[in-house]
Design an enzyme around this catalytic site. Structure first.
Site: not given
Length: 383
Positions: A194, A215, A218, A248, A250, A274, A311-313
């Protein structure tokens, strides 16, 4: 001596497959891999084909079984999350607290000690925030993000001694190289994520001891031909581990295949889910920091999104990531299994997990030839 012998499946020990062999377990640990026609005395468990492997290890699990760790940062929540993921082969995970208040963070640190000692599939704790960059907030709350202070370093080091395995995701903008060094020297697994940092800033944190990147691709600065960003620095640095979300949604599989080919350092990419609370649950939505996250079906697996489409996880489990790796990422089954077992164990320094060698914990999973989970064991006990 309490001995169990598991026979009838191919055995993957973390490096290679063994045919016509059986796994011998003594007192919850691996004894040996024996010839199927020359077994010692003990309780024999017969499997019908498939593959017996070390259990899957997930370094980033926000929720499962209907519970988010942020909902209630307690040991009972951690058990619910671990129980929710076990049917999909995960025998060790780090419950992950995303950016939250200082009180919630302290509660999670205290709860993790109890949860790890219970030996119910919780291997430690992952704090993904609050030391993240608002410019790359993803589904986190930017208003709770802040720089690392010296008192935070002291708190985390003290907690690590009690918990054992502690991972922290921090943006390079929010932590100094000196702080990274102090945390890493104390045994904390520091991961950069992040973050909108330059490749140079990322490399400084890596050289100070940051061990991984959270991740990959991302919520981070992307790779340009003149500004490689965090993505470029992570792929280029031979000592840095990178978690990847293979669902498929992220990351495009072309980007993942490119990273797998390009990453310097053998075996430095590993699977994370995640995952959010809906894994192992029949519900189609939940609330995250006061915002509704809904499940949208389609593609390889469902995706989870906020109302604005962020996207949230994920809604993926570890067995599914292995299937995705074999199907879409050109991975052999052996390498896909390593990315869910041996590599995360090495990244997290879980020295006695992730492989089936003498003395290792008998944390196991049995999968069919089409990578469906049938059984799991923790320390040799059916789980």
């Amino acid at each position: 001596m309490l001995r169990k012998i598991i026979a009838g499946a191919r055995i993957f020990d973390g490096e290679r497959f063994h045919d016509d062999r059986a796994l011998v377990i003594s007192d919850g640990r691996i004894d040996t891999i024996a010839a199927a026609n020359d077994l010692p005395d003990g309780e024999i468990i017969r499997l019908d084909g498939g593959v017996l492997s070390a259990g899957f290890i997930d370094a980033q699990v926000n929720g499962g079984g209907g519970r988010m760790l942020n909902d209630e940062p307690s040991a009972s929540s951690m058990y619910m999350i671990a129980d929710g993921h076990r049917p999909y082969g995960t025998t060790a995970l780090l419950p992950t607290l995303i950016t939250d208040t200082a009180d919630s963070t302290l509660m999670a640190l205290e709860a993790a000690k109890e949860a790890v000692e219970a030996n119910r599939g919780v291997a430690g704790l992952h704090l993904e925030g609050p030391h993240l960059a608002p410019a790359r907030k993803g589904a986190h709350l930017a208003e709770l993000m802040r720089p690392v202070e010296d008192k935070d370093v002291r708190t985390l080091i003290a907690a690590k001694q009690a918990i054992g395995t502690l991972m922290v995701t921090m943006a390079a903008e929010q932590v100094t190289s000196k702080q990274v060094h102090e945390l890493s020297e104390a045994g904390i697994v520091v991961s950069i994520g992040h973050s909108d940092c330059s490749s140079e800033a990322a490399e400084n944190r890596f050289d100070a001891g940051a061990r991984g990147v959270t991740h990959l691709f991302n919520a981070m600065s992307q790779m340009g031909h003149r500004a490689p960003g965090l993505v470029g620095a992570a792929i280029d640095h031979p000592a840095v581990w990178c978690g990847i979300i293979a669902d498929g949604h992220h990351v495009n599989p072309k980007a993942l295949r490119t990273a797998l080919r390009a990453k310097r350092g053998e075996g430095k990419l590993f699977f994370v889910t995640d995952a959010m609370s809906l894994v192992g649950s029949e519900r189609d939505e939940f609330v995250l920091n006061g915002r509704t996250v809904r499940r949208e079906k389609g593609g390889f697996c469902s995706k989870l999104v906020l109302s604005d489409g962020t996207l949230a996880g994920s809604d993926v489990d570890m067995a599914s990531t292995i299937r995705y790796g074999v199907t879409y990422l050109d991975l052999t089954l052996a390498e896909a299994l390593r990315m869910a077992t041996l590599y995360p164990a090495r990244f997290l320094r879980l020295e006695d997990r992730g492989r089936l060698t003498p003395g290792a914990r008998a944390d196991l999973v049995h999968i069919t030839d089409d990578i469906q989970v049938t059984r799991t064991w923790i320390s040799g006990k059916a789980a």
